[in-house]
Design an enzyme around this catalytic site. Structure first.
Site, PDB file in Angstrom:
ATOM      1  N   ASP A   1       0.887  -1.256   0.111  1.00  0.00           N
ATOM      2  CA  ASP A   1       0.097   0.191  -0.110  1.00  0.00           C
ATOM      3  C   ASP A   1       0.686   1.256  -0.116  1.00  0.00           C
ATOM      4  O   ASP A   1       2.149   1.140   0.120  1.00  0.00           O
ATOM      5  CB  ASP A   1      -0.955   0.105   1.143  1.00  0.00           C
ATOM      6  CG  ASP A   1      -0.496  -0.328   2.595  1.00  0.00           C
ATOM      7  OD1 ASP A   1       0.842  -0.352   2.539  1.00  0.00           O
ATOM      8  OD2 ASP A   1      -1.123  -0.821   3.388  1.00  0.00           O
TER       9      ASP A   1
ATOM     10  N   ASN B   1      -7.697  -2.262  14.597  1.00  0.00           N
ATOM     11  CA  ASN B   1      -9.028  -2.477  13.988  1.00  0.00           C
ATOM     12  C   ASN B   1      -9.060  -3.777  12.972  1.00  0.00           C
ATOM     13  O   ASN B   1     -10.117  -3.888  12.512  1.00  0.00           O
ATOM     14  CB  ASN B   1      -9.600  -1.045  13.256  1.00  0.00           C
ATOM     15  CG  ASN B   1      -8.833  -0.960  11.837  1.00  0.00           C
ATOM     16  OD1 ASN B   1      -7.928  -1.537  11.780  1.00  0.00           O
ATOM     17  ND2 ASN B   1      -9.440   0.121  11.290  1.00  0.00           N
TER      18      ASN B   1
ATOM     19  N   HIS C   1      -7.372  -4.134  10.189  1.00  0.00           N
ATOM     20  CA  HIS C   1      -7.329  -4.225   8.823  1.00  0.00           C
ATOM     21  C   HIS C   1      -5.880  -4.992   8.382  1.00  0.00           C
ATOM     22  O   HIS C   1      -4.890  -5.271   9.243  1.00  0.00           O
ATOM     23  CB  HIS C   1      -7.271  -2.947   8.362  1.00  0.00           C
ATOM     24  CG  HIS C   1      -5.876  -2.140   8.856  1.00  0.00           C
ATOM     25  ND1 HIS C   1      -5.929  -0.577   8.891  1.00  0.00           N
ATOM     26  CD2 HIS C   1      -4.611  -2.304   9.206  1.00  0.00           C
ATOM     27  CE1 HIS C   1      -4.786  -0.121   9.329  1.00  0.00           C
ATOM     28  NE2 HIS C   1      -3.877  -1.240   9.419  1.00  0.00           N
TER      29      HIS C   1
ATOM     30  N   GLU D   1      -9.755  -1.735   5.234  1.00  0.00           N
ATOM     31  CA  GLU D   1     -10.218  -1.500   6.556  1.00  0.00           C
ATOM     32  C   GLU D   1     -11.708  -2.269   6.663  1.00  0.00           C
ATOM     33  O   GLU D   1     -11.999  -2.851   5.921  1.00  0.00           O
ATOM     34  CB  GLU D   1     -10.655   0.000   6.576  1.00  0.00           C
ATOM     35  CG  GLU D   1      -9.618   0.995   6.308  1.00  0.00           C
ATOM     36  CD  GLU D   1      -8.707   1.374   7.436  1.00  0.00           C
ATOM     37  OE1 GLU D   1      -8.568   0.192   8.391  1.00  0.00           O
ATOM     38  OE2 GLU D   1      -7.807   2.055   7.663  1.00  0.00           O
TER      39      GLU D   1
HETATM   40  P1  PGA Z   1       1.932  -1.205  12.594  1.00  0.00           P
HETATM   41  O1  PGA Z   1       0.899  -1.278  11.497  1.00  0.00           O
HETATM   42  O2  PGA Z   1       2.962  -2.321  12.392  1.00  0.00           O
HETATM   43  O3  PGA Z   1       2.583   0.248  12.468  1.00  0.00           O
HETATM   44  O4  PGA Z   1       1.485  -1.616  13.964  1.00  0.00           O
HETATM   45  C1  PGA Z   1       0.370  -2.376  11.404  1.00  0.00           C
HETATM   46  C2  PGA Z   1      -0.960  -2.300  10.260  1.00  0.00           C
HETATM   47  O5  PGA Z   1      -1.547  -1.222  10.607  1.00  0.00           O
HETATM   48  O6  PGA Z   1      -1.208  -3.116   9.440  1.00  0.00           O
END
Ligand code: PGA
Length: 252
Positions: free
Chosen positions: A67, A137, A139, A144
């Site tokens: 992404d 959350n 995702h 999302e």
């Molecule tokens: P993080 O993000 O590794 O910064 O916790 C993971 C994600 O949001 O996929």
């Protein structure tokens, strides 16, 4: 799904790097799907170390990042282009033409870029090994809650929680872009093999729901339970059940 519970973040990072290194040694022309965020930082550090100390060769590997933010030039300090070069690509010998990151630069034709990126993955023969984190959350990449399990690479609105979590990488939360380009859940599920990484107590709720709750589009990571070759690597803090001290590779 296999679940490896590791005692700490360092071990999680080493385990993830070892799985990638084994795959690259076995198939030097591997195509990797790569994540950003705080979770994979230790994994990249370990891969860079393996490149220099163990001659781990990335020169024939292809990579596709999962992404990128919409509206940031590649050189923006908080772009995922910058992240990937800073933490990985600048430290290993990999041809620039093997590196793929969605383009979210201001003014690009986002629909066209989504189609182009999805096609580029297909043309490369698909992703052999995809590494992904999980948001608090639930995702995966920037899919999302509510994302279709059949979704492909597309433009998405970021959830409020996602933008709040990303605020630490920007001057203020207001500066976190509102949209991103992300591979879809359908794109992710077509990968031959998936590694899911989760570290820290902030993830244990999402991990519990993803691994043990209903399989539902409200919990994007639960989609991974429909894939035949997923390994989740968790550290103890992210593990929703009491871990067995010192044992790596405990499976539920
Ligand atoms: P993080 O993000 O590794 O910064 O916790 C993971 C994600 O949001 O996929």
């Amino acid at each position: 799904m296999r679940v490896l519970v590791t005692p700490d973040y360092r071990t999680l990072s080493r385990q993830a790097a070892e799985i990638i290194a084994d795959a690259v040694r076995f198939e030097p022309r591997l195509t990797l799907g790569l994540p950003t965020g705080s979770t994979p930082l230790g994994m990249y550090e370990e891969l860079v170390r393996k490149h220099s100390d163990e001659n781990l060769d990335f020169s024939r590997v292809k990579t596709f990042n999962l992404d990128e933010y919409i509206g940031l030039a590649p050189g923006h300090p908080s772009s995922y282009h910058t992240y990937m070069h800073l933490h990985f690509f600048d430290h290993v010998r990999i041809p620039i033409k093997h590196i793929h990151i969605p383009d979210g630069a201001p003014g690009i034709d986002t629909d066209r870029e989504s189609i182009r990126y999805e096609q580029a993955i297909q043309q490369a023969g698909g992703i052999d090994l995809l590494v992904v984190g999980i948001g608090s959350n639930g995702h995966i990449a920037f899919n999302e809650p509510g994302s279709s399990f059949a979704s492909r690479t597309r433009i998405v609105d970021l959830a409020r929680e996602t933008r709040a979590n990303a605020g630490r990488y920007f001057a203020s939360e207001d500066e976190v872009p509102r949209r991103a380009i992300t591979v879809g859940i359908g794109t992710i599920l077509e990968s031959r093999r998936i590694l899911l990484l989760a570290s820290g107590s902030g993830k244990s709720g999402a991990v519990a729901r993803a691994l043990q709750g209903p399989v539902s589009e409200d919990m994007p990571a639960s989609a991974l339970r429909g894939h035949f070759d997923v390994t989740a690597i968790l550290d103890e803090a992210a593990t929703p059940l009491p871990p067995i001290a010192g044992v790596i590779g405990r499976a539920w």
